[in-house]
Scaffold this active site. Sequence first.
Site, PDB file in Angstrom:
ATOM      1  N   SER A  29       0.990  -1.232  -0.009  1.00  8.80           N
ATOM      2  CA  SER A  29      -0.116  -0.062   0.024  1.00  8.80           C
ATOM      3  C   SER A  29       0.944   1.235   0.084  1.00  8.80           C
ATOM      4  O   SER A  29       1.731   1.509  -0.990  1.00  8.80           O
ATOM      5  CB  SER A  29      -1.047   0.041   1.262  1.00  8.80           C
ATOM      6  N   THR A  30       0.825   2.004   0.982  1.00 12.10           N
ATOM      7  CA  THR A  30       1.567   3.283   1.070  1.00 12.10           C
ATOM      8  C   THR A  30       3.134   2.945   0.876  1.00 12.10           C
ATOM      9  O   THR A  30       3.639   2.180   1.661  1.00 12.10           O
ATOM     10  CB  THR A  30       1.400   4.132   2.705  1.00 12.10           C
TER      11      THR A  30
ATOM     12  N   HIS B 185      -2.772  -1.156  -3.485  1.00  6.41           N
ATOM     13  CA  HIS B 185      -3.660  -0.306  -3.375  1.00  6.41           C
ATOM     14  C   HIS B 185      -3.492   0.921  -4.061  1.00  6.41           C
ATOM     15  O   HIS B 185      -2.842   1.821  -3.744  1.00  6.41           O
ATOM     16  CB  HIS B 185      -3.896   0.236  -1.747  1.00  6.41           C
TER      17      HIS B 185
ATOM     18  N   MET C  65      -0.481   1.156   5.063  1.00  7.78           N
ATOM     19  CA  MET C  65      -1.215   1.338   6.228  1.00  7.78           C
ATOM     20  C   MET C  65      -2.277   0.340   6.436  1.00  7.78           C
ATOM     21  O   MET C  65      -2.546  -0.491   5.338  1.00  7.78           O
ATOM     22  CB  MET C  65      -2.045   2.680   6.107  1.00  7.78           C
TER      23      MET C  65
ATOM     24  N   ASP D 267      -4.451  -5.144   5.665  1.00 11.28           N
ATOM     25  CA  ASP D 267      -4.985  -5.837   4.695  1.00 11.28           C
ATOM     26  C   ASP D 267      -3.981  -6.749   4.337  1.00 11.28           C
ATOM     27  O   ASP D 267      -2.849  -6.775   4.410  1.00 11.28           O
ATOM     28  CB  ASP D 267      -5.068  -5.029   3.411  1.00 11.28           C
TER      29      ASP D 267
END
Length: 358
Positions: free
Chosen positions: A174-175, A201, A294, A297
């Site tokens: 993600s991030t 993401h 973050m 998931d």
Amino acid sequence: MKKILIIDDSALMRRVMSDIIKSEPGMTVANTADNGSTAVKYLEDGKRYDCILLDINMPKMDGIGFLTYINEKRITMPVLVVSSIASQSTKETMRALELGAYDFVKKPDGVATSEFKDQLLQKVKCAFGLKPMSYQEPVIRRQTETHVAKPVPRLQRWQGTSGIRGTIIFIASSTGGPKALQSVVPRFPKNIGCPIVVVQHMPEGFTGSLAERLNEMSQCQVKEAVDGEILQNGVVYVAKGGYQLRVEQKRNEHSLVVRKEEPRGGLRPCADIFLESLMGSGYQRIFCGILTGMGSDGTKGLLQLKQMKKVYTVGQSEGSCVVYGMPRAAVKADVVDEVADLQKVADLLIAAMQQNGG
């Protein structure tokens, strides 16, 4: 009070983002600029910010030029790109992430929505806990044979196969993920012998550019996932932004299912959904990498999957993460077999395949 700098050539967007920031306690818009050159002057005057919101396409000095400048000057303030979905902007957004921007938010098409406000505030708050990140130019692995990274000693016997039945590699991020993936995906050899699936993401319209960039750098073919496509060995499939991705088995083949479904936990694509789909598949050996990001998931999906399948998981180390969220959650849930720095994730996955029937 956290100080924010907004750089955007649109007076409307500067006002919209200023109003959003000012609505949140503990934050203030310290300065605004209509291009990178004006922002550079602020930095040259000694001003410092807790987060910089950066547009890409601007006159005089665009977002890429601004990021290049702060890299040259070794300025490590966190930069969040606020980007449009125009085709040229998606590629430039990928470049901005390579240059050290920690994440991006897609601009609203018209009036700012509550979704845009929530995402902007969430990702600005994320900046306040980030470690300073240094920029390194990625290696383009397809230019010449001499640029292809040689396997580490313990992997030198890797020969690949014509097809490892029942084996798949899965990566979730993600991030900070788009840049982190450049340290993982290019390390997989062309003859890896199984398919690789990546869930990053990202909103719709950006994952195609991510896949294209990774393809330029990698020995394996990298492409955006397409509905109905049969999974092939040695190919990396990047989940399509704005869609959910699953795998389904048809006789002796596995194909991808790409659907425009509701987000789960605000995520589309969602790693948990893909991992859950593996439970009913013919894949019996699943090798996973949980990278920076973050949230949590991937953890629920791994908990369920480990009850039915042979799963080996590497979690990215805290020190090498931009945001130690997803790996932390997986470690706490005891679904991670090994924790490793980013540069070692791919090597460990390949080694585990060799030792476990791959």
